[in-house]
Design a protein around this motif. Sequence first.
Motif, PDB file in Angstrom:
ATOM      1  N   ASN A 192       0.844  -1.193   0.000  1.00 31.59           N
ATOM      2  CA  ASN A 192       0.000   0.000   0.000  1.00 31.59           C
ATOM      3  C   ASN A 192       0.880   1.244   0.000  1.00 31.59           C
ATOM      4  OD1 ASN A 192       0.789   0.404   2.794  1.00 31.59           O
ATOM      5  ND2 ASN A 192      -0.685  -1.203   3.322  1.00 31.59           N
ATOM      6  N   ALA A 193       0.283   2.382   0.272  1.00 35.42           N
ATOM      7  CA  ALA A 193       1.022   3.642   0.165  1.00 35.42           C
ATOM      8  C   ALA A 193       2.158   3.754   1.168  1.00 35.42           C
ATOM      9  CB  ALA A 193       0.056   4.813   0.327  1.00 35.42           C
ATOM     10  N   THR A 194       2.080   3.024   2.285  1.00 37.56           N
ATOM     11  CA  THR A 194       3.107   3.144   3.326  1.00 37.56           C
ATOM     12  C   THR A 194       3.967   1.898   3.479  1.00 37.56           C
ATOM     13  OG1 THR A 194       1.561   2.383   5.040  1.00 37.56           O
ATOM     14  CG2 THR A 194       1.678   4.751   4.632  1.00 37.56           C
ATOM     15  N   GLN A 195       3.695   0.873   2.680  1.00 40.99           N
ATOM     16  CA  GLN A 195       4.408  -0.397   2.837  1.00 40.99           C
ATOM     17  C   GLN A 195       4.581  -1.072   1.486  1.00 40.99           C
ATOM     18  OE1 GLN A 195       3.455  -3.308   6.149  1.00 40.99           O
ATOM     19  NE2 GLN A 195       2.541  -4.431   4.442  1.00 40.99           N
ATOM     20  N   GLY A 196       5.801  -1.492   1.184  1.00 40.57           N
ATOM     21  CA  GLY A 196       6.083  -2.220  -0.037  1.00 40.57           C
ATOM     22  C   GLY A 196       6.491  -3.649   0.275  1.00 40.57           C
ATOM     23  N   LEU A 197       6.416  -4.500  -0.755  1.00 43.77           N
ATOM     24  CA  LEU A 197       6.805  -5.900  -0.619  1.00 43.77           C
ATOM     25  C   LEU A 197       8.049  -6.156  -1.453  1.00 43.77           C
ATOM     26  CD1 LEU A 197       3.322  -7.677  -1.020  1.00 43.77           C
ATOM     27  CD2 LEU A 197       4.447  -6.949   1.094  1.00 43.77           C
ATOM     28  N   VAL A 198       9.052  -6.785  -0.843  1.00 46.60           N
ATOM     29  CA  VAL A 198      10.278  -7.159  -1.553  1.00 46.60           C
ATOM     30  C   VAL A 198      10.317  -8.681  -1.659  1.00 46.60           C
ATOM     31  CG1 VAL A 198      12.798  -7.150  -1.493  1.00 46.60           C
ATOM     32  CG2 VAL A 198      11.523  -5.127  -0.779  1.00 46.60           C
ATOM     33  N   MET A 199      10.432  -9.180  -2.874  1.00 44.69           N
ATOM     34  CA  MET A 199      10.378 -10.625  -3.079  1.00 44.69           C
ATOM     35  C   MET A 199      11.596 -11.317  -2.478  1.00 44.69           C
ATOM     36  SD  MET A 199      10.199 -12.858  -6.575  1.00 44.69           S
ATOM     37  CE  MET A 199      11.971 -12.771  -6.799  1.00 44.69           C
ATOM     38  N   VAL A 200      11.325 -12.340  -1.658  1.00 41.47           N
ATOM     39  CA  VAL A 200      12.364 -13.232  -1.157  1.00 41.47           C
ATOM     40  C   VAL A 200      12.461 -14.456  -2.049  1.00 41.47           C
ATOM     41  CG1 VAL A 200      13.090 -14.669   0.797  1.00 41.47           C
ATOM     42  CG2 VAL A 200      12.056 -12.415   1.204  1.00 41.47           C
ATOM     43  N   ASP A 201      11.303 -15.028  -2.419  1.00 39.87           N
ATOM     44  CA  ASP A 201      11.282 -16.179  -3.320  1.00 39.87           C
ATOM     45  C   ASP A 201       9.881 -16.324  -3.898  1.00 39.87           C
ATOM     46  OD1 ASP A 201      12.285 -18.278  -4.756  1.00 39.87           O
ATOM     47  OD2 ASP A 201      12.729 -19.545  -3.031  1.00 39.87           O
ATOM     48  N   ARG A 202       9.808 -16.865  -5.101  1.00 36.95           N
ATOM     49  CA  ARG A 202       8.531 -17.175  -5.745  1.00 36.95           C
ATOM     50  C   ARG A 202       8.701 -18.532  -6.420  1.00 36.95           C
ATOM     51  NH1 ARG A 202       7.855 -12.922  -8.796  1.00 36.95           N
ATOM     52  NH2 ARG A 202       6.421 -11.808  -7.406  1.00 36.95           N
ATOM     53  N   VAL A 203       7.980 -19.554  -5.915  1.00 37.35           N
ATOM     54  CA  VAL A 203       8.239 -20.945  -6.276  1.00 37.35           C
ATOM     55  C   VAL A 203       7.009 -21.552  -6.953  1.00 37.35           C
ATOM     56  CG1 VAL A 203       8.804 -23.236  -5.402  1.00 37.35           C
ATOM     57  CG2 VAL A 203       9.880 -21.215  -4.391  1.00 37.35           C
ATOM     58  N   ASN A 204       7.258 -22.267  -8.031  1.00 38.36           N
ATOM     59  CA  ASN A 204       6.244 -23.087  -8.695  1.00 38.36           C
ATOM     60  C   ASN A 204       6.573 -24.540  -8.385  1.00 38.36           C
ATOM     61  OD1 ASN A 204       4.363 -24.246 -10.406  1.00 38.36           O
ATOM     62  ND2 ASN A 204       5.592 -23.917 -12.258  1.00 38.36           N
ATOM     63  N   TYR A 205       5.795 -25.157  -7.499  1.00 38.54           N
ATOM     64  CA  TYR A 205       6.102 -26.517  -7.065  1.00 38.54           C
ATOM     65  C   TYR A 205       5.660 -27.540  -8.106  1.00 38.54           C
ATOM     66  CZ  TYR A 205       7.319 -24.874  -2.409  1.00 38.54           C
ATOM     67  OH  TYR A 205       7.932 -24.252  -1.342  1.00 38.54           O
ATOM     68  N   GLY A 206       6.525 -28.514  -8.351  1.00 39.68           N
ATOM     69  CA  GLY A 206       6.208 -29.615  -9.253  1.00 39.68           C
ATOM     70  C   GLY A 206       7.204 -29.784 -10.370  1.00 39.68           C
ATOM     71  N   PRO A 207       7.349 -28.787 -11.267  1.00 44.00           N
ATOM     72  CA  PRO A 207       8.288 -28.958 -12.384  1.00 44.00           C
ATOM     73  C   PRO A 207       9.736 -28.946 -11.908  1.00 44.00           C
ATOM     74  CG  PRO A 207       6.696 -27.191 -12.824  1.00 44.00           C
ATOM     75  CD  PRO A 207       6.578 -27.535 -11.374  1.00 44.00           C
ATOM     76  N   THR A 208      10.600 -29.473 -12.742  1.00 44.60           N
ATOM     77  CA  THR A 208      12.033 -29.476 -12.431  1.00 44.60           C
ATOM     78  C   THR A 208      12.805 -28.434 -13.217  1.00 44.60           C
ATOM     79  OG1 THR A 208      12.397 -31.176 -14.115  1.00 44.60           O
ATOM     80  CG2 THR A 208      12.013 -31.919 -11.842  1.00 44.60           C
ATOM     81  N   ASP A 209      12.280 -28.001 -14.376  1.00 45.21           N
ATOM     82  CA  ASP A 209      13.077 -27.104 -15.219  1.00 45.21           C
ATOM     83  C   ASP A 209      12.253 -26.081 -16.002  1.00 45.21           C
ATOM     84  OD1 ASP A 209      11.818 -28.812 -16.937  1.00 45.21           O
ATOM     85  OD2 ASP A 209      13.634 -29.555 -17.903  1.00 45.21           O
ATOM     86  N   THR A 210      10.988 -25.913 -15.683  1.00 44.78           N
ATOM     87  CA  THR A 210      10.137 -24.992 -16.438  1.00 44.78           C
ATOM     88  C   THR A 210       9.980 -23.681 -15.680  1.00 44.78           C
ATOM     89  OG1 THR A 210       8.921 -26.856 -17.380  1.00 44.78           O
ATOM     90  CG2 THR A 210       7.916 -24.672 -17.581  1.00 44.78           C
ATOM     91  N   PHE A 211      10.708 -22.655 -16.114  1.00 45.22           N
ATOM     92  CA  PHE A 211      10.618 -21.334 -15.494  1.00 45.22           C
ATOM     93  C   PHE A 211       9.514 -20.557 -16.205  1.00 45.22           C
ATOM     94  CE2 PHE A 211      11.698 -16.915 -14.741  1.00 45.22           C
ATOM     95  CZ  PHE A 211      12.098 -16.918 -13.401  1.00 45.22           C
ATOM     96  N   ILE A 212       8.528 -20.066 -15.465  1.00 47.54           N
ATOM     97  CA  ILE A 212       7.361 -19.410 -16.062  1.00 47.54           C
ATOM     98  C   ILE A 212       7.449 -17.905 -15.890  1.00 47.54           C
ATOM     99  CG2 ILE A 212       4.856 -19.108 -15.835  1.00 47.54           C
ATOM    100  CD1 ILE A 212       4.642 -22.065 -15.299  1.00 47.54           C
ATOM    101  N   ARG A 213       7.278 -17.204 -17.012  1.00 50.92           N
ATOM    102  CA  ARG A 213       7.204 -15.741 -17.042  1.00 50.92           C
ATOM    103  C   ARG A 213       6.157 -15.352 -18.065  1.00 50.92           C
ATOM    104  NH1 ARG A 213      12.520 -12.156 -17.793  1.00 50.92           N
ATOM    105  NH2 ARG A 213      10.882 -10.632 -18.224  1.00 50.92           N
ATOM    106  N   TYR A 214       6.215 -14.103 -18.513  1.00 50.42           N
ATOM    107  CA  TYR A 214       5.363 -13.643 -19.603  1.00 50.42           C
ATOM    108  C   TYR A 214       5.674 -14.461 -20.868  1.00 50.42           C
ATOM    109  CZ  TYR A 214       3.073 -10.286 -22.725  1.00 50.42           C
ATOM    110  OH  TYR A 214       2.242  -9.682 -23.642  1.00 50.42           O
TER     111      TYR A 214
END
Length: 713
Positions: A192-214
């Motif tokens: 929100n206006a007074t608090q931001g989020l900084v990514m520590v990790d974002r995990v897709n469980y299951g695949p071994t080698d498929t990185f998902i983006r746009y």
Amino acid sequence: MAARSCLHLLIILAAGVLQAARAQPDSNGFISIDCGLSGTASYVDNATKLSYSPDAAFTDAGTNNNISVEYFSPANSRIFDNVRSFPSGAAPRSCYTLSSLVAGLKYLVRANFMYGNYDGLRRPPVFDLYAGVNFWRTVNITDAAASITAEAIIVVPEDSMQVCLLNTGAGTPFISGLDLRPLKNSLYPQANATQGLVMVDRVNYGPTDTFIRYPDDPRDRGWRPLIDTTRYVEVSTTKTVQNVAKDLFEVPSAVMQTAITPRNASDSIEVYWTADPSAASAGDPPPGYIAIMHFSELQLVQGNAVRAFNISLNDEWLDRMMPDYLYADADYNTVPFRGSNRYNLTFRATANSTMPPIINALEIFSVIPTTNVPTYAKDVSGITAIKKQYEVKQSWMGDPCVPKTLAWDWLTCSYAISSSPTITGVYENNPDLCIDDTCPSPNGKPKLAIYISVPIVAVTMILVLVLFCLLRRKTKGSANNIVNPHSEPTSHSHGSDSYGHGSIQLENRRFTYKDLQMITNNFEQVLGKGGFGYVYYGILEEGTQVAVKLRSQSSNQGVKEFLREAQILTRIHHKNLVSMIGYCKDGEYMALVYEYMSEGTLEEHIAGRDRNKRNLTWTERLRIALESAQGLEYLHKGCSPPLIHRDVKATNILLNMKLEAKIADFGLSKAFNHDSDTHVSTSILVGTPGYIDPEYVISKFFFIYYIQSLTTK
């Protein structure tokens, strides 16, 4: 020759404008920068098919460098082949400026780094990263071959933001790539206006080698594949996993189609992360954490089978989950977790569950305060103009006043508790500059007068040159936009509407009347009124502010003018013409939806009726005149046949937050073909008497038109 000379001079003067135009977001609102890329050409990324631009239009500091050949890898993204570095001797803070944003909207901003021994020193640096005026994180490079991604979700307070690298004395800051992606304001409510989020990790469980983006994720989030095959097995489906209504995270189906479950059905799922000291600035308490856990049932549970499990953090129960079949759901905390060096999430089947737990994806964020506010925007615009005029690059980077420890040299700033800092003095204590008549410059005039008059004279000369070229050039401009001068808008195959006019083919978004009611909160706030009807304030679902011009039934401007304005605005695009976002033609209801111009009309400012009760300076007036002239020149010389506005007046020149001028109201415009139109009709006077386009002024029909305008007053 005169026309060619004018064109040559205008090209030279417009070089800076053209460079800024290349720095605009793409059609998705994305900004994608390859930092350190030489030249001016963009390229398309092989994996995402997104266009990446060089960074010269976004920063005026640093140098381009290629990484060492030993670290080149075809498997890496092209952005890691080169870096922009900011060596010692420069300002301690070096910044990128990202413009044309929507104030108050939520954005994902991502910076990428790979050292690659670009400097041959084999000494990876440590430096701080800032999102605007707020600390983001410390970047600690420990491996020359490793890539580091810093990603944050923040609400942007202004229509631009800066990403800054701060030299902390532990090596030269550098950057490989920079991305910015708009988000709906409803997503990630913890930001929100007074608090931001900084990514520590974002995990897709299951695949071994498929990185998902746009494009699999329309928001271009990066989902890292992960599975420990010694403990877990993959569960997957090829069917679409749908988002629930008012989904707060909109995880793509490609991510939710896979999950993990314990290899031993009686086991639990356990994941953990450790506190990261680089997520907090020096002297601040350890960061808090937000965990967002994503679930969907991928197997059709039949009979008496049940999948239910408890979620706990460090052995403290949090929640109970029963995922729905092929629907995405999430469990998350809103108050940050704090007070531990290690955080353990456990998913354990309940006593009545016949199936083991499951998890599809996980996002972990640390929380940063974004309570620092930038300097007052108009002060920033003014001091930036001075910076640009005198090419001050070494010491003036980032926000002029914030943080206080990084305020620009020779500025005096005022810091109020409840408002933005302001600049109250320039060049104070500068021994090389005198600001009164007692210390003249070598030519006998006060130096301050020189500093002020130079920009004004420069702007005046540019304005005079533009107007001169508009009047002198009689050759046709480039035919970049083809406008049919005589026919009605093209009709669809299903025929005409109830008014007998062909249905218009528009590339822009089409709204229903109910859509307009929703985005204007039932037409709550009136911005103004014209011949067409009232103009209302609105906000689209993704947070974009708009102006909605709704035709009243008593309007003296009818269907013909509506169709003409819509037809024109779908075909012309220029930074000094108001952009149309969409239209409504729903039965008897007609409306046009425009970009929102927060500072109202030029007439309001000239008459002293603007909300800030502040008179325009002469520099601002000259710039507005110049920008209006640029918009008219585009209509007259950049369209074929030329477009004549026929109602250019102060109420039809709108101003945005930066007081940039854009021409509006094209309902009375006319396409004028020099080859076929041998006369201008004088039987009907359109527009406002007394306001006549330059094209009319320089034509032989001017006197007829002028006499008629006098007789109608």
